[in-house]
Each structure stands twice: as C-alpha cells, then as structure tokens.
Motif scaffolding. Sequence first.
Motif, short mmCIF file in Angstrom:
data_model
loop_
_atom_site.label_atom_id
_atom_site.label_comp_id
_atom_site.label_asym_id
_atom_site.label_seq_id
_atom_site.Cartn_x
_atom_site.Cartn_y
_atom_site.Cartn_z
N GLY A 500 1.07 -1.26 -0.45
CA GLY A 500 -0.04 0.16 0.30
C GLY A 500 0.93 1.10 0.32
N ARG A 501 -0.08 2.41 0.12
CA ARG A 501 1.00 3.48 -0.22
C ARG A 501 0.97 4.37 1.39
N TYR A 502 2.53 4.57 1.63
CA TYR A 502 2.64 5.28 2.91
C TYR A 502 3.33 6.34 3.16
N VAL A 503 3.90 6.67 4.01
CA VAL A 503 4.64 8.38 3.40
C VAL A 503 5.92 8.57 4.26
N PHE A 504 7.10 8.68 3.54
CA PHE A 504 8.10 8.97 4.88
C PHE A 504 8.11 11.11 4.82
N HIS A 505 8.57 11.37 5.27
CA HIS A 505 8.54 12.68 6.44
C HIS A 505 9.29 13.76 6.64
N CYS A 506 10.36 14.53 7.32
CA CYS A 506 10.73 14.88 7.85
C CYS A 506 9.90 15.38 9.39
N HIS A 507 10.39 14.90 10.57
CA HIS A 507 9.55 14.90 11.77
C HIS A 507 9.62 16.80 12.71
N ASN A 508 10.22 17.12 11.95
CA ASN A 508 10.52 18.77 12.80
C ASN A 508 8.69 19.29 11.38
N GLU A 510 7.26 21.68 12.01
CA GLU A 510 6.57 23.20 10.62
C GLU A 510 6.76 22.27 8.89
N HIS A 511 8.49 21.34 8.77
CA HIS A 511 8.92 21.62 7.83
C HIS A 511 8.17 20.29 6.70
N GLU A 512 7.14 19.63 8.15
CA GLU A 512 5.94 18.17 7.35
C GLU A 512 5.47 19.20 7.23
N ASP A 513 4.39 19.90 8.02
CA ASP A 513 3.33 20.95 7.62
C ASP A 513 3.50 21.31 6.20
N MET A 514 5.01 22.10 5.74
CA MET A 514 5.31 22.54 4.56
C MET A 514 5.55 22.14 3.77
N MET A 515 5.19 20.61 3.39
CA MET A 515 5.45 19.76 1.86
C MET A 515 6.33 18.99 2.24
N MET A 516 7.07 18.71 3.50
CA MET A 516 8.57 17.72 3.70
C MET A 516 8.23 16.63 3.38
#
Length: 523
Positions: A500-508, A510-516
């Motif tokens: 299935g589809r999963y995410v990986f991301h920055c856990h700062n 603010e970075h995550e919300d601003m699309m990292m």
Amino acid sequence: MSESARERRSINRRTFIGSGAAAVAAGVLGVPTLAGWRGQSSTGTQLRSGIRLPPPFRRPMAVPPVLTPSSRTEDADVYQMRQYPVPLEVVPGYRTTVWTYGGSFPGPTIRSQSGRRTVVEHTNKLPVPTVVHLHGGVTPPENDGYPTDLILPDESWVGYGHGGDTTVRTRTYEYPLQQRGATLWYHDHRMDFTGPAVWNGLAGFHLVTDAEEERLDLPDGARELPLALMDRAFDAQGQFLYPSLDPELIDPPGVRQPYESGMLGDVILVNGRAWPYHQVDTALYRLRFLNASNARRYRLRFEVGGEEADLPITQIGSDHGLLAGAVRHEALTLAPAERFDVLVDFRSLQPGTHVRVVNDLGSGTTADVMRFDVTRRVTDELEVPEVLSPGIERLHENEAVRTRQMTFRSQTIDGMHGWVVNGEPFDPHMAHATVELGSTEIWELTGDFHHPIHLHLAPFQVLGRGAGGPGPFDSGWKDTIDLRPAETARIIVRFDGYRGRYVFHCHNLEHEDMMMMANFDVV
Ligand SMILES: [Cu+2]
C-alpha cells in the motif's frame, strides 16, 4: 463560524500549490535560522512566552494514566479514545486549553503485547479534522493514519481521503502489532496541520512489550517511567502560542515568519508539565524518553552537582526496541520523534541528592528539563543487563536490491517558504519510490539543515553518516534518523509488512506541514 470560513473548508489546498512538480517555483530561499546554533542545536526559531515563567522544579511530574480496554476479545484489546479540549495546569497558576486524547496530556498510555491486536476507536470532539498515526507501528495502510484519512468533526467539513477513507467523528484503528516490543507513540498526522495539532497536545505513548523483554529483569512499576519531552510557548493568558498562518487551521497551512524553520518554545515540559521534579528511591530506573517536540533537539545529561560526576546513561533500546547489548552514554541526544530506552542508576546517591536533567543544546530556560530528587533509601539488587537482544538481526549491504537518493531541502513554493523532498512538495497522488514487499533497499538521505527523517511502516538500520560509520545514537532498529546539516546518511530498510501507500517525511513538524513529505508504494 463565518460563511467564508465554511467555504474555505471545502478548498482542497492542493489547488494552492497545484499538483506536483509543475507548481514548484525555482529558487532556493534565504537561509533559515539555526536558533542558538552551538555546533549542533535545533533548526528553528524560539518564540517567547507572554507569561512570567515560573522557577523550575516546583511541581511533581505526572505519569500519564494507562488506558483500560473497554473490552477484550480472544485476540484483541479494544479501547475507546475521545479527542477533546480540556483546561489543564501545564504551567503553575494557568489553565491552558489542551487538545487531549482522553482528557490527559500527554494522552493515556496504551500497553500492548507484541502480536496481540490492539483496536482503538477514536472520536473527534475537537474543532478541526484529525488523523491518528501510531508512530513506529507496522500497520496496514488503511489504519496507518494517512495524512488525508481524516476524522471530520462534523458533516460540514469536506475531506480528501486516501481511497475514500475519510469519516465523520469516529474511526476505528486496528493495529496487528506483529513487531518487537518497543516504545511507540501515537500523535496527530493531519495533512498540513500536524504541527499545531501536536503543539496543542495530541500525542501519547503506546508501549509494546514482548517475551524477550519480559525475560530481562528490568525495572518496572514505579521505576519504569515514560518521559515525553516537549517545548512550548504561552501567550499572556497562558494559552499555547503557535504562529499559524490561519488561526482556524483551515487554509493556508504553515506558520508565520520567522518560524517556518521550526517552532521552538521557551518552556520545557516533561509529561505535560513545566520543569517538574520527581522523587526517586536509591534504585535503578528505566526511563523511556520520547522527544515529542515539534522541532527541538536535546542533549540530556544527569547532573549530580558539586564535585560529583554526572550519572552515566545506559541505553538498552531505541525506536524499535531492545539493542543487542547495553550502550553507555555520558549524554543523550534526541531529535524530534526519536525514542531512547535507558537505565539510570540512583543507587550510589544519598537521600537528599538532587539530580538535574539538563539540556546542553538549550540556553536560559531551555537548558533545564527536570529534576530527580533522591528521597528514600531502599535496597535494590537489580543488575544492569549487558546482553539484551543477542539474536537481533543485522541487515547487510549486500541484501539491498537497490540504492535511492532522497534529499531534504528548503525551497520556495509559489512564492512561499517550503520544504521539499527531491525537489517536490508533498502530493498525495505521487510516489517517490515503489518498493517490493519484503525487499531491502539502501536509502541515502541528504539534508540542508536538521531534518529528523521518519519512515512509516518500515524500520531501518543506520549504515553510516558521511564517510564514517553510524553515530553513537544510531544503534538498533530505528524509524527516525537525526539527519544533520549538510550531511548524507545511509540507511538500510526492509519493507516488510503490508502493501500500500505510506509516507516518509521530516519530523520537524513545521517542515512536514510545509510539505517535506513524500509517498512510497509497497507492491
Ligand atoms: Cu526537516
């Protein structure tokens, strides 16, 4: 609510950035701030509270209550969890409205047995949509808290959904927990608005135990303490202060300048209280640290004071459970979302001794974290185990079927500050990697600033940083790596579990919300 706000609720903010690469304006931003940069601090900017801050160590620490199942079946424990605002005394003398899971901050601790299903029915009584993610959980995609799988607070909201998975008010998450014992945590994960939701209080522990851990004679009961570190700022009325562009958290996402590099507060909370103290016996303690801060990194030391040396820290576990053997540290560095399971020995100290937990990466008020007060002499014969999980699997480079590069950088998106993965802002409809179920890959992660990078579903091991080997805090199975400025880290990941589809991301956050953030598809 105003008409315009109601209208804005139906705006899919993907219109704001368009779709994918086409919307990315060229150009790299001015340099984000590195607050209090002392070699290795945090990427972010500190917001100053409007209240007079209390002196530290005036209130006892609280331990989040353990949640009782509403029912048990043969193979599952079933829990009910209501998300609602509650006024709580976070800082002495003030009632802060906290967004809670079940009325407590952090949320109540869930304790599960490895391999036994845990079912949590969440009801959203907050003013905004929410999403629950079990961080570190090896969870089927429909239960993983994909950022658009919203629990809407009422019918007037329009959701996006990941396979039509948006619901109103209530959603049941099922966790198979076919995984090792570990310090997991659950928190909000709504697309674009995770930062303010977690800042407002939406985080809690989920501890998974297994037979291997139970065979070890580790401190338990009152001598096993989950400790969630969070920094916060408060307005003049003692409410949480967060510089959202839209205070209603509808549209647009993100925070005001100069906080777009990360929100740092000037008050340090442990388990939801400012700079608490905790009374301990002359005994061995198991401390399960979670950095639940939006952007702050910590370097913790146990300072005895006077002529005496700091207490050593014995690490027994990381994000995904026990290490092969105990590792000694003088200090513990934690990036956002990382967990460290450690033993600290108070047996050599006299009652009356105060042990301050200090943060070398902070200054002023953020240099203090909490204090342990040794109050009672007892006899405790527990040994510090040297061998913990001798059979732990080590992944080898030659098992990897391919190597991918992922870069994490700041970039201007439609004239706004943003953070991107391989040049792309988050798009729920695009995958950066398609991986085969059961396969092993090496990912090379490169960042411009501090980026704590987290992969959902798949735990990994750190092969090295730059030209060197793993760092002192990279041992064991991890799900979050403390990627540092201008660094390339190599991790080896096994994509076991579910398709299935999963995410990986920055856990700062603010970075995550601003699309990292980006997707990977397991096929
Ligand atoms: Cu980041």
